[in-house]
Design a protein around this motif. Structure first.
Motif, PDB file in Angstrom:
ATOM      1  N   GLN A 266      -8.552 -70.909  20.173  1.00 15.20           N
ATOM      2  CA  GLN A 266      -7.563 -71.611  20.985  1.00 15.20           C
ATOM      3  C   GLN A 266      -6.277 -70.819  21.103  1.00 15.20           C
ATOM      4  OE1 GLN A 266      -6.283 -75.415  19.443  1.00 15.20           O
ATOM      5  NE2 GLN A 266      -5.701 -76.138  21.479  1.00 15.20           N
ATOM      6  N   CYS A 267      -5.705 -70.755  22.287  1.00 15.32           N
ATOM      7  CA  CYS A 267      -4.441 -70.067  22.503  1.00 15.32           C
ATOM      8  C   CYS A 267      -3.309 -70.926  21.949  1.00 15.32           C
ATOM      9  CB  CYS A 267      -4.218 -69.800  23.992  1.00 15.32           C
ATOM     10  SG  CYS A 267      -2.622 -69.018  24.357  1.00 15.32           S
ATOM     11  N   SER A 268      -2.498 -70.365  21.073  1.00 13.02           N
ATOM     12  CA  SER A 268      -1.399 -71.128  20.490  1.00 13.02           C
ATOM     13  C   SER A 268      -0.241 -71.310  21.465  1.00 13.02           C
ATOM     14  CB  SER A 268      -0.893 -70.434  19.218  1.00 13.02           C
ATOM     15  OG  SER A 268      -0.457 -69.116  19.496  1.00 13.02           O
ATOM     16  N   ASP A 269      -0.263 -70.591  22.605  1.00 13.76           N
ATOM     17  CA  ASP A 269       0.782 -70.754  23.622  1.00 13.76           C
ATOM     18  C   ASP A 269       0.450 -71.859  24.619  1.00 13.76           C
ATOM     19  OD1 ASP A 269       2.315 -68.815  22.510  1.00 13.76           O
ATOM     20  OD2 ASP A 269       2.066 -67.328  24.112  1.00 13.76           O
ATOM     21  N   ASN A 277     -11.531 -65.469  24.127  1.00 14.89           N
ATOM     22  CA  ASN A 277     -10.122 -65.159  23.859  1.00 14.89           C
ATOM     23  C   ASN A 277      -9.979 -64.214  22.669  1.00 14.89           C
ATOM     24  OD1 ASN A 277      -9.239 -66.840  25.912  1.00 14.89           O
ATOM     25  ND2 ASN A 277      -8.723 -68.552  24.568  1.00 14.89           N
ATOM     26  N   ARG A 278     -10.899 -64.353  21.719  1.00 17.80           N
ATOM     27  CA  ARG A 278     -10.865 -63.503  20.526  1.00 17.80           C
ATOM     28  C   ARG A 278     -11.602 -62.215  20.860  1.00 17.80           C
ATOM     29  NH1 ARG A 278     -10.257 -64.913  14.977  1.00 17.80           N
ATOM     30  NH2 ARG A 278      -9.962 -62.966  13.832  1.00 17.80           N
ATOM     31  N   PHE A 284      -6.088 -61.075  19.990  1.00 19.73           N
ATOM     32  CA  PHE A 284      -6.288 -62.318  20.726  1.00 19.73           C
ATOM     33  C   PHE A 284      -5.640 -62.159  22.095  1.00 19.73           C
ATOM     34  CE2 PHE A 284      -5.285 -66.485  22.324  1.00 19.73           C
ATOM     35  CZ  PHE A 284      -6.366 -67.262  21.951  1.00 19.73           C
ATOM     36  N   CYS A 286      -5.482 -64.411  25.637  1.00 20.76           N
ATOM     37  CA  CYS A 286      -5.854 -65.654  26.311  1.00 20.76           C
ATOM     38  C   CYS A 286      -6.304 -65.372  27.736  1.00 20.76           C
ATOM     39  CB  CYS A 286      -4.667 -66.620  26.318  1.00 20.76           C
ATOM     40  SG  CYS A 286      -5.053 -68.205  27.118  1.00 20.76           S
ATOM     41  N   ALA A 291      -1.551 -64.570  27.327  1.00 25.66           N
ATOM     42  CA  ALA A 291      -0.836 -64.288  26.079  1.00 25.66           C
ATOM     43  C   ALA A 291      -1.619 -63.286  25.238  1.00 25.66           C
ATOM     44  CB  ALA A 291      -0.608 -65.577  25.303  1.00 25.66           C
ATOM     45  N   ASN A 298      -2.113 -65.836  15.872  1.00 24.62           N
ATOM     46  CA  ASN A 298      -2.496 -66.946  16.734  1.00 24.62           C
ATOM     47  C   ASN A 298      -3.152 -68.069  15.933  1.00 24.62           C
ATOM     48  OD1 ASN A 298      -3.215 -68.120  19.516  1.00 24.62           O
ATOM     49  ND2 ASN A 298      -5.206 -67.971  18.523  1.00 24.62           N
TER      50      ASN A 298
END
Length: 323
Positions: A266-269, A277-278, A284, A286, A291, A298
């Protein structure tokens, strides 16, 4: 809470020889007790004592030393059984598990030996101890430790202490029973991912709490790449959690466990979840907002946010209902 305090012994040459001979004697005796236990199907401690106590006394062990040898042997089998039950030694029939179950437990010649207050006494002002050995009671054996450790020993030491030897140096590992620090209300949470260092220190300095992933059963729940499997088995998640819990409790730092689902995807932004994403172990990126950050950073942000949610939910559940 239980706190372990280590002090360094500084024995004279003859005292060191007596301590070393004692460790060798008690651990040789423990190996013999282990063989008896294995032969009798590892009976309870009381039953094991009936089979071994007289012989241990004949080998020159004092009453308390004999009791401790029996207890530490029985405890070793209890730990082995727990590890087998938890699957830490593999599935039934695996090579490692069969090897562990097929022969008696053995003890290293210099393995730790527990002492209680009847065979070990402390003289804090003089910084010496009096300790039982197979050559008789040694008096005025000097020890060294920090002022903080001495204060901890003087005020909170309680229970047994272990005598150990490492690279020619003797130590006493003492158990202290100290009151827990008051827990503060955290200003946010720090998410802990593998590789982060000094996390307890950081949380206390910033007034934050700590959020850990609940990784119970991860070995059976997820498929890992070869490099990830190496990390997983070289540092036990349970050991990491236990260490952080211990340090957090001492400092009064709030700690919670969170669901690990999607923390690395999951994108923390923006919150977008996509396994792509990974991009690598370290990167990471996104696929929704673009991001770009270190994968561990992340994941730690996601874990920290989940920690705040868990803490808030727990705090609300503790508030009494309005009459």
């Amino acid at each position: 809470m239980k706190i372990v305090t280590r002090v360094k012994l500084m024995p004279e040459a003859d005292q060191a020889a007596a301590l070393l001979a004692t460790l060798r004697t008690v651990n040789e005796a423990a190996c013999w007790v282990s063989g008896v236990a294995f032969e009798h199907g590892v009976p309870r401690e009381y039953e094991l004592r009936k089979h071994t106590y007289t012989e241990l006394k004949a080998r020159g062990l004092g009453a308390q030393a004999a009791q401790h040898v029996i207890k530490k042997t029985r405890d070793a089998y209890t730990t082995l059984k727990a590890n087998i039950r938890a699957g830490n030694l593999g599935k039934p029939g695996s090579k490692r598990r069969v090897k562990a179950e097929s022969k008696p437990i053995t003890f290293r010649p210099k393995a730790a030996q527990p002492y209680d207050d009847r065979c070990l006494s402390w003289q804090y002002d003089a910084r010496t101890v009096s300790i039982w050995t197979t050559a008789g009671r040694l008096k005025r054996v000097r020890f060294a430790c920090s002022p903080g450790a001495l204060k901890m020993l003087r005020e909170h030491r309680k229970g047994e202490s272990d005598l150990i030897e490492r690279d020619g140096v003797f130590y006493l590992i003492a158990v202290c029973d100290a009151p827990e620090a008051d827990q503060y209300e955290p200003h946010g949470f720090i998410g802990v991912d593998l590789g982060i260092t000094n996390i307890v220190t950081t949380a206390e300095r910033t007034g934050s709490g700590i959020a850990l992933e609940d990784l119970t059963g991860i070995r059976s729940r997820v498929r890992l790449r070869k490099d990830q499997r190496t990390t997983l088995h070289s540092w036990s998640f349970h050991q990491l959690a236990s260490f952080v819990e211990y340090k957090a409790q001492r400092a009064g730092v709030p700690l919670v466990y969170v669901d690990p689902a999607y923390t690395s995807q999951q994108c923390s932004d923006c919150g977008h979840i996509d396994r792509r994403n990974r991009q690598s172990q370290a990167t990471f990126a996104c696929r929704s907002c673009g991001a770009l950050m270190h994968a561990d950073d992340n994941a730690s942000h996601n874990i920290g946010r989940k920690g705040e949610t868990v803490w808030t939910a727990g705090r609300e559940s503790r508030v009494p209902a309005t009459p």
